[in-house]
Design an enzyme around this catalytic site. Structure first.
Site, PDB file in Angstrom:
ATOM      1  N   ASP A  76       0.857  -1.178   0.000  1.00 21.45           N
ATOM      2  CA  ASP A  76       0.000   0.000   0.000  1.00 21.45           C
ATOM      3  C   ASP A  76       0.897   1.233   0.000  1.00 21.45           C
ATOM      4  O   ASP A  76       1.937   1.249   0.670  1.00 21.45           O
ATOM      5  CB  ASP A  76      -0.909   0.027   1.231  1.00 21.45           C
ATOM      6  CG  ASP A  76      -1.934   1.151   1.131  1.00 21.45           C
ATOM      7  OD1 ASP A  76      -2.959   0.955   0.465  1.00 21.45           O
ATOM      8  OD2 ASP A  76      -1.684   2.242   1.677  1.00 21.45           O
ATOM      9  N   THR A  77       0.512   2.242  -0.748  1.00 20.56           N
ATOM     10  CA  THR A  77       1.313   3.464  -0.847  1.00 20.56           C
ATOM     11  C   THR A  77       0.513   4.659  -0.356  1.00 20.56           C
ATOM     12  O   THR A  77      -0.647   4.833  -0.736  1.00 20.56           O
ATOM     13  CB  THR A  77       1.765   3.699  -2.309  1.00 20.56           C
ATOM     14  OG1 THR A  77       2.531   2.571  -2.739  1.00 20.56           O
ATOM     15  CG2 THR A  77       2.613   4.951  -2.440  1.00 20.56           C
TER      16      THR A  77
END
Length: 192
Positions: A76-77
């Site tokens: 996840d960013t």
């Protein structure tokens, strides 16, 4: 030809074409699995921990589906502008607003990763500081209208036109900003 072959069958839990491209770039064979997982996190969580928390949360949703010989990679960013997380924009106005906020200053991009099989789980993150030059209104409009960055945290993809013209310098990994710290994944796979 692969430099090394992991002993597990790899699964990338992401529909992101960028993450798929980056993992392929390591010369690894993997299959893609996706699930809808609510990207919510506790309010008290420190903002720098959100990407890791969400990567682990997404990975745990796949635990019942994992087989003994499989290794899951989930990421996840988040884009952190000071004390505010910039998520994926919901519409054109929000995308323009985010890019206007990022214009002419630096921000942090944090990619959290969870690698997991049935007996082991490793959660880590990597942070890159991105310096943007000041952007003109017309440049932001052109980018949003041409590239529709609604699937990207912070409303931009560093590998697209905006990255070419806006990014003055990076402190950290380009690939972390793209969505997968492949240098760290490679190291973890070698040691797995």
């Amino acid at each position: 030809m692969n430099f090394f072959r992991p002993q597990y069958q790899l699964i990338l839990a992401s529909k992101s074409p960028r993450r798929q491209e980056l993992l392929k770039g390591l010369g690894l064979e993997f299959r893609v699995m996706t699930k809808e997982v609510a990207e919510t996190y506790p309010e008290h969580l420190e903002l720098k921990e959100v990407a890791s928390f969400l990567a682990e949360k997404k990975a745990e949703a796949f635990r019942p589906d994992l087989m003994e010989n499989e290794l899951l990679i989930c990421a996840d960013t988040t884009v952190l502008d000071g004390q505010k997380i910039l998520n994926k924009p919901e519409n054109k106005e929000e995308a323009i607003h985010m890019l206007t906020q990022l214009s002419g200053k630096s921000h942090e991009v944090i990619t959290g990763v969870c690698m997991m099989n049935l007996t082991k789980k490793v959660v880590f993150s990597d942070t890159t500081k991105v310096h943007f030059r000041p952007l003109e209104v017309e440049e932001i409009d052109f980018y949003v209208n041409t590239f529709s960055p609604y699937d990207k945290a912070g409303a931009y993809g560093i590998q697209e036109w905006i990255g070419y013209i806006a990014v003055e310098r990076l402190e950290g990994s380009f690939y972390t900003v793209m969505g997968l710290p492949v240098h760290l994944i490679y190291e973890k796979l070698k040691r797995w």
